[in-house]
Structures are given as C-alpha cells and as structure tokens.
Design a protein around this motif. Structure first.
Motif, PDB file in Angstrom:
ATOM      1  N   ALA A   1      55.114  38.479  36.736  1.00  0.00           N
ATOM      2  CA  ALA A   1      53.780  38.836  35.414  1.00  0.00           C
ATOM      3  C   ALA A   1      54.925  38.256  34.417  1.00  0.00           C
ATOM      4  CB  ALA A   1      53.249  40.118  35.176  1.00  0.00           C
TER       5      ALA A   1
ATOM      6  N   LEU B   1      48.422  33.114  32.866  1.00  0.00           N
ATOM      7  CA  LEU B   1      48.009  33.352  34.895  1.00  0.00           C
ATOM      8  C   LEU B   1      48.221  31.801  35.521  1.00  0.00           C
ATOM      9  CD1 LEU B   1      45.173  36.030  34.297  1.00  0.00           C
ATOM     10  CD2 LEU B   1      47.684  36.258  35.833  1.00  0.00           C
TER      11      LEU B   1
ATOM     12  N   SER C   1      46.281  34.026  39.005  1.00  0.00           N
ATOM     13  CA  SER C   1      46.992  34.991  39.419  1.00  0.00           C
ATOM     14  C   SER C   1      48.637  34.912  38.925  1.00  0.00           C
ATOM     15  CB  SER C   1      47.048  35.231  40.873  1.00  0.00           C
ATOM     16  OG  SER C   1      48.391  36.116  41.476  1.00  0.00           O
ATOM     17  N   VAL C   2      49.590  35.569  39.432  1.00  0.00           N
ATOM     18  CA  VAL C   2      51.148  35.419  38.789  1.00  0.00           C
ATOM     19  C   VAL C   2      51.636  34.188  39.157  1.00  0.00           C
ATOM     20  CG1 VAL C   2      50.889  37.641  37.006  1.00  0.00           C
ATOM     21  CG2 VAL C   2      51.346  37.696  39.241  1.00  0.00           C
TER      22      VAL C   2
ATOM     23  N   LEU D   1      40.320  37.574  39.158  1.00  0.00           N
ATOM     24  CA  LEU D   1      41.433  38.343  39.928  1.00  0.00           C
ATOM     25  C   LEU D   1      42.274  38.429  40.834  1.00  0.00           C
ATOM     26  CD1 LEU D   1      42.239  41.009  36.567  1.00  0.00           C
ATOM     27  CD2 LEU D   1      43.089  38.705  37.032  1.00  0.00           C
TER      28      LEU D   1
ATOM     29  N   ARG E   1      47.899  41.881  41.911  1.00  0.00           N
ATOM     30  CA  ARG E   1      46.622  42.664  41.512  1.00  0.00           C
ATOM     31  C   ARG E   1      47.345  43.855  40.815  1.00  0.00           C
ATOM     32  NH1 ARG E   1      41.028  42.837  41.529  1.00  0.00           N
ATOM     33  NH2 ARG E   1      40.269  43.997  39.860  1.00  0.00           N
TER      34      ARG E   1
ATOM     35  N   ILE F   1      49.282  42.648  36.973  1.00  0.00           N
ATOM     36  CA  ILE F   1      47.750  42.427  35.987  1.00  0.00           C
ATOM     37  C   ILE F   1      46.967  43.770  36.103  1.00  0.00           C
ATOM     38  CG2 ILE F   1      45.978  40.927  35.622  1.00  0.00           C
ATOM     39  CD1 ILE F   1      46.616  39.290  37.744  1.00  0.00           C
TER      40      ILE F   1
END
Length: 298
Positions: free
Chosen positions: A169, A183, A195-196, A282, A290, A293
């Motif tokens: 992240a 993202l 997503s990351v 997400l 997840r 995040i």
C-alpha cells in the motif's frame, strides 16, 4: 474475514517419513478425508465434504497411499486430502464441487486453512510429475510432501516450493495535507475493481528491493519508509503474499511495464464515496490486499 490465518493445525511433520505411521493415521477412527482435483474440492452446501475412510473407500477403490496428503491434526482429529485423477472422479463423489477461490467467502476459518494447504500441495503435485534433473516420472512419498524420481540412477527428491510475492500500500500526502493511496487495476479484472500494487520476488532480491522495483516498474514511483505489515498464504497456485506499507517520494504515475490498465491516487473520502456509489470495487474482504486498504482507510 482475513483468510488462511488459522493457527491450530499441528502438521506433525516428523511423522511424514514413515509409511507405517501414515497408514496408521489413515486408519484412525478420527481421520477425515476431503477429495480434490486440482483446485476443486468436494463440497456439500458450500462446505468441505469430509469423508470417513469407509466412505472414501466406497467412492474410490482401491485407495492408493501415494494419493494421500496428510494435512495434520486438530483437536485429536486427523485431516487428509485425497488426490483424484480427474474432474469426472470428483463429480462421482460430489456432483457439486467448487474451486477454493469461490468457496472462500463461505468456509469456516478451519476449513479455509485446510483447503489452502491441500490445494497448494495438489497443484504442486500436478506440475511436478517429471524430474527436473533427468525427466523421468516422479512419485509422491512422505505423506504427500515429497516427490521422488523413479529413475534409480537419479532418485532425486523434490520438495514443494512457495513463491514469495510482495504487495504494498503506497501512500502520500498532497500539498493540501490530504493523504492518498495508490490503487490500480488490470484489464483482466472485473470492471471497476481496483487494488494495491503486487508482484513476485525475483532471484537474488530482498523483499524491500522487490517492493521498490515493483513500484517503479508498474507505476514509475520512487518510494521510501518501507515497512512490513502482515503475510498471507495464497494458494493460487502456491504463493505467500508479504504485505508492506510505503511512502511515495514521487507522485507522477507512469505505467512502465503495462501490467496495469490504469492507476490513480485516491483519498479516503473518494474511496468511501465511490464504493458506496458502486463506482469502485475493492478486493475481496478475505485478501491481504483488502486488509492493507482497510487498515489505511481506518
């Protein structure tokens, strides 16, 4: 639910080297067996279908000891996976079978972890049918945790491998003091899914070097303050995801290796609003992506 974090399984690795011990455990009244093929597991009402040895023998005859994978013991119950040769064989046992990815939202914490171990090992067996040294067929031994070359002049032993992958992240604070997270999305993902950043660790690379390289290769960012957060086994097919947080030194996004279709910076308020309005989806709640995040959002 953050998947695959179950810690009550005793794998009893010291027992794997004895066929006599394995056969003894298979015959235990407390032994339970889940049949599987590739990443598809026998299920019943969105739960794993655990069979007794007698029930398994009624469906598969004769049983072969090299097709058993001993997963371990939980509260005096011994758990095994049984590797089937085809999807048709699985359908005769369980007309409805599911892949682990689809099952995850419904499985108990214990079953999700056992399925994770079983499918990762089963995928390894499927992809290591021949010796990497001489090309001769291999066979399973040591409770499913070793494959040995059948060529007696070679007889090399092969062990399961787990591929390390980093996931990070990346955040920064803009000129207005608003913190944002990066993202991105791949074109193959469902529409609006973000997503990351993630990628596999390359040979000769530390985890931190992999985080830096992936950030630069995928989005052209230089980063600092790389900090490990958590890990998650990820049996799709045989990986472990190593989660990090990092701070961006540069913020201009350049999709250098074209793995991502797009990537952007998002504030907390933007994410919450877009998710509510279904403009952005997400990652699934059980994934480490997840978790990274959600931890930032809160």
């Amino acid at each position: 639910m953050f998947a695959f974090q179950f810690d009550k399984l005793n794998r009893q690795g010291e027992l794997r080297h004895s066929d006599d011990q394995l056969l003894k455990l298979i015959d235990e009244p407390s032994a339970k067996f889940v049949p599987l093929y590739k990443q598809y597991l026998a299920t019943k009402q969105s739960a794993l279908l655990w069979l007794s040895k007698q029930q398994l023998e009624q469906q598969v005859s004769p049983l072969s000891k090299i097709h058993f994978i001993y997963l371990g013991v939980i509260e005096a119950n011994h758990y095994f996976a049984y590797r089937l040769p085809s999807s048709e064989a699985l359908k005769t046992i369980a007309p409805i079978s599911e892949g682990l990815r689809n099952l995850l939202p419904f499985l108990s914490e214990q079953d999700a972890y056992l399925a994770n171990v079983a499918t990762a090992l089963n995928q390894w067996h499927a992809s290591h049918q021949h010796c990497g040294f001489c090309g001769t067929e291999t066979y399973a031994k040591d409770s499913g945790f070793v494959r040995q070359c059948s060529n007696q002049d070679c007889a090399k032993e092969h062990f399961p491998r787990t591929d390390p992958a980093i996931i990070v992240a990346i955040t920064h604070t803009d000129n207005n003091g608003i913190e944002k997270i990066l993202l991105g999305r791949q074109s193959s993902w469902p529409e609006k899914r973000y997503s990351v950043i993630a990628g596999f660790v390359e040979p000769g690379e530390s985890l931190e070097q992999a985080v830096q390289r992936e950030a630069f290769e995928e989005v052209g960012l230089e980063i600092t303050d790389i900090k490990y957060q958590n890990s998650q086994p990820w049996p799709f097919p045989q990986s472990v995801m190593l989660g990090f947080n990092a701070i961006a030194l540069t913020t201009d996004i350049h999709l250098k290796d074209q793995e991502l279709e797009t990537a952007n910076w998002f504030s907390r308020e933007q994410i919450k609003t877009m998710v509510k309005e279904e403009q952005l989806f997400l990652p699934f709640p059980y994934s480490i992506s997840r978790l990274l995040i959600d931890n930032w959002l809160t």
